[in-house]
Design a protein around this motif. Structure first.
Motif, mmCIF file in Angstrom:
data_model
loop_
_atom_site.group_PDB
_atom_site.id
_atom_site.type_symbol
_atom_site.label_atom_id
_atom_site.label_comp_id
_atom_site.label_asym_id
_atom_site.label_seq_id
_atom_site.Cartn_x
_atom_site.Cartn_y
_atom_site.Cartn_z
ATOM 1 N N ASN A 178 12.015 61.090 -71.618
ATOM 2 C CA ASN A 178 13.105 60.166 -71.324
ATOM 3 C C ASN A 178 14.380 60.757 -71.909
ATOM 4 N N LYS A 230 23.008 52.514 -54.375
ATOM 5 C CA LYS A 230 22.710 51.153 -53.889
ATOM 6 C C LYS A 230 23.835 50.648 -52.986
ATOM 7 N N LEU A 234 16.793 48.928 -54.067
ATOM 8 C CA LEU A 234 16.657 49.257 -55.488
ATOM 9 C C LEU A 234 16.512 50.771 -55.603
ATOM 10 N N ARG A 265 22.528 58.150 -65.126
ATOM 11 C CA ARG A 265 21.538 57.707 -64.139
ATOM 12 C C ARG A 265 21.918 56.341 -63.565
ATOM 13 N N GLY A 266 22.392 55.465 -64.435
ATOM 14 C CA GLY A 266 22.778 54.130 -63.977
ATOM 15 C C GLY A 266 23.934 54.162 -63.003
ATOM 16 N N SER A 310 22.685 55.445 -59.687
ATOM 17 C CA SER A 310 21.885 54.398 -59.054
ATOM 18 C C SER A 310 22.781 53.344 -58.400
ATOM 19 N N ILE A 349 14.711 60.679 -57.117
ATOM 20 C CA ILE A 349 15.404 59.460 -56.678
ATOM 21 C C ILE A 349 14.484 58.712 -55.730
ATOM 22 N N SER A 408 13.643 51.695 -52.996
ATOM 23 C CA SER A 408 12.714 50.657 -52.530
ATOM 24 C C SER A 408 13.505 49.462 -52.028
ATOM 25 N N ASN A 447 13.828 58.372 -48.779
ATOM 26 C CA ASN A 447 12.904 58.935 -49.771
ATOM 27 C C ASN A 447 12.338 60.261 -49.287
ATOM 28 N N THR A 496 15.879 54.051 -58.202
ATOM 29 C CA THR A 496 15.441 54.543 -59.513
ATOM 30 C C THR A 496 15.731 56.035 -59.600
ATOM 31 N N VAL A 497 16.475 56.431 -60.624
ATOM 32 C CA VAL A 497 16.862 57.832 -60.817
ATOM 33 C C VAL A 497 16.287 58.334 -62.144
ATOM 34 N N GLN A 498 15.678 59.501 -62.100
ATOM 35 C CA GLN A 498 15.153 60.132 -63.311
ATOM 36 C C GLN A 498 15.570 61.601 -63.359
#
Length: 267
Positions: free
Chosen positions: A162, A125, A136, A117-118, A121, A57, A60, A71, A138-140
């Motif tokens: 992915n 946020k 912003l 993930r969305g 995220s 995660i 930014s 972070n 970003t999750v992976q």
């Protein structure tokens, strides 16, 4: 008489050839359907976060200092057997525990299991917006993998970079089915909240493209069972091995008896 015999042999060969083709050809009925019919179902391939997933995660913002605390630090490490520290730093990941939670800086324990993930995220946020302007996130999922077993050329576990991987992608990465793979009965095994679900695919039918299981989830298992020819060969090989073993035992026994008989006669 000879002509009739040749005709029968040729007919048998042709029938066998047709049967073999029907057993190994994918999407045999694809010409019967339009593209609209094959895509009528809106299949969602987004992966759901589950326990034991490893998440990266990154947060930014226009002001990097405002989100720095959210972070995890980058670290360099000493690889096993190496004398020098790895030059490229790596970021730590969040391990989803067995209750579906992660511990996130400042925000504390968050329940993330079942989210995409969305969705995660968006949630982060919203929560981080209290501390920083327009963040912003970003999750992976770092350990997204599937296993392909059975009658494929390269069985094993496959790491997916992915989350969009279909059953055809997985089979392709496993080197496709062998000639002995049963195309009409490919099984997908999925774990949902600790319960196993099973779904069977017929690769010879185009309807598989509309299946809700067409796109795989992390940790899915794809199993290709052997066809009748492989099972028959296996049984034949086992019988042969048994017969060879019995014959070897008999020969050994006869050899021992012969040696004893010769030794008695010599005396």
């Amino acid at each position: 008489m000879k002509i009739k015999l040749v005709t029968v042999i040729l007919a048998t060969i042709l029938l066998t050839s047709c049967k073999t083709s029907n057993e190994i050809t994918y999407f045999q009925d694809i010409d019967k359907y339009s593209s609209e019919q094959l895509t009528k179902q809106n299949v969602n391939y987004e992966a759901k976060i589950s326990p034991d997933d490893q998440l990266s995660i990154f947060v930014s913002s226009v002001d990097p200092n405002a989100v720095a605390i959210f972070n995890l630090p980058l670290t360099s490490y000493l690889a096993p057997g190496e004398a020098n520290v790895v030059a490229t730093p790596t970021i730590h990941t969040y391990l989803v525990d067995n209750k579906g939670n992660i511990d996130f800086p400042i925000l504390g324990s968050l329940h993330v299991a079942g989210m995409t993930r969305g969705e995660l995220s968006d949630m982060l946020k919203e929560k981080i917006s209290v501390y920083a302007k327009s963040p912003l996130v970003t999750v992976q999922i770092q350990n997204f993998k599937v296993s392909v077993l059975g009658e494929v050329n390269k069985p094993g576990t496959i790491t997916i970079p992915n989350e969009r991987v279909s059953i055809l992608d997985a089979i392709g990465l496993a080197g496709d089915l062998t000639i002995y793979g049963e195309r009409r009965n490919v099984v997908v095994i999925r774990d949902i909240n600790g319960k196993k679900e099973f779904h069977r695919f017929d690769l010879t039918s185009s309807q598989m493209l509309n299946s809700p299981y067409y796109y795989l989830q992390q940790n899915d298992i794809v199993y290709v069972e052997p066809n009748k020819a492989r099972r028959g060969n296996s049984q034949y090989s086992q019988n042969n091995q048994f017969n060879v073993s019995v014959a070897s035992t008999i020969v050994s026994a006869i050899s021992v008896l012969a040696s004893l008989t010769i030794a008695l006669l010599v005396k």
